[in-house]
Design an enzyme around this catalytic site. Structure first.
Site, mmCIF file in Angstrom:
data_model
loop_
_atom_site.group_PDB
_atom_site.id
_atom_site.type_symbol
_atom_site.label_atom_id
_atom_site.label_comp_id
_atom_site.label_asym_id
_atom_site.label_seq_id
_atom_site.Cartn_x
_atom_site.Cartn_y
_atom_site.Cartn_z
ATOM 1 N N CYS A 58 0.851 -1.188 0.000
ATOM 2 C CA CYS A 58 0.000 0.000 0.000
ATOM 3 C C CYS A 58 0.889 1.242 0.000
ATOM 4 C CB CYS A 58 -0.874 0.015 1.252
ATOM 5 S SG CYS A 58 -2.037 -1.349 1.352
ATOM 6 N N GLU A 60 0.930 3.704 2.000
ATOM 7 C CA GLU A 60 1.435 4.046 3.328
ATOM 8 C C GLU A 60 2.724 3.298 3.637
ATOM 9 O OE1 GLU A 60 -3.143 4.090 3.814
ATOM 10 O OE2 GLU A 60 -1.659 3.027 2.614
ATOM 11 N N CYS A 92 -5.615 0.375 5.559
ATOM 12 C CA CYS A 92 -6.147 -0.984 5.676
ATOM 13 C C CYS A 92 -5.637 -1.590 6.990
ATOM 14 C CB CYS A 92 -5.713 -1.834 4.478
ATOM 15 S SG CYS A 92 -3.962 -2.270 4.465
ATOM 16 N N CYS A 95 -1.783 -2.014 7.160
ATOM 17 C CA CYS A 95 -1.094 -0.731 7.376
ATOM 18 C C CYS A 95 -1.303 -0.215 8.790
ATOM 19 C CB CYS A 95 -1.567 0.300 6.357
ATOM 20 S SG CYS A 95 -0.993 -0.033 4.679
ATOM 21 N N TYR A 129 -2.386 -6.589 17.564
ATOM 22 C CA TYR A 129 -1.563 -7.755 17.893
ATOM 23 C C TYR A 129 -0.233 -7.281 18.425
ATOM 24 C CZ TYR A 129 1.440 -11.802 17.252
ATOM 25 O OH TYR A 129 2.326 -12.819 17.463
#
Length: 134
Positions: A58, A60, A92, A95, A129
């Site tokens: 992506c 980013e 997303c 990201c 996470y």
């Protein structure tokens, strides 16, 4: 509410997305998103996504890598803009996780019901996470 610096960064990304869309043929979906990020020294970095049927980074992630190749300064604020309609895009999930892991204090410009706002990466991924420590 966005600061004047945030507005300038958003304008940089929007201008780059507009230029990208003008160059892109209708069949070309390789580069469709622009991301601009400012580091803590005030440098602005701009990059595009690399879409490929096997996946690809992506915008980013590309801009984070570009910034890291030029400076050790952490990112302070980041935004992504679609080239097709110049809309602000929220990151997303992947990201969001990367930004939370690498730049937990980065502010991310997103579109909200109140207009463009900057929120922390950890606000976008409140239950991220965490890799267990060895």
């Amino acid at each position: 509410m966005l600061s004047s610096h945030d507005h300038e960064l958003l304008q940089t990304a929007t201008d780059a997305a507009h230029r990208l869309e003008q160059r892109r043929s209708p069949e070309d979906y390789t580069h469709t998103v622009v991301s601009s990020a400012a580091d803590t020294s005030g440098r602005v970095h701009t990059a595009v996504n690399v879409h490929h049927f096997t996946g690809g980074p992506c915008a980013e992630l590309v801009v984070a890598g570009l910034a890291a190749s030029l400076t050790a300064d952490p990112l302070e604020v980041i935004v992504a803009v679609a080239s097709s309609d110049l809309a602000i895009l929220a990151p997303c999930g992947r990201c969001r996780q990367v930004l939370t892991d690498l730049y937990p204090d980065v502010r991310v410009i997103i579109d909200s019901q109140k207009g463009a706002v900057a929120v922390s990466a950890t606000e976008l991924l409140p239950h991220a996470y965490r890799q267990p420590r060895a």
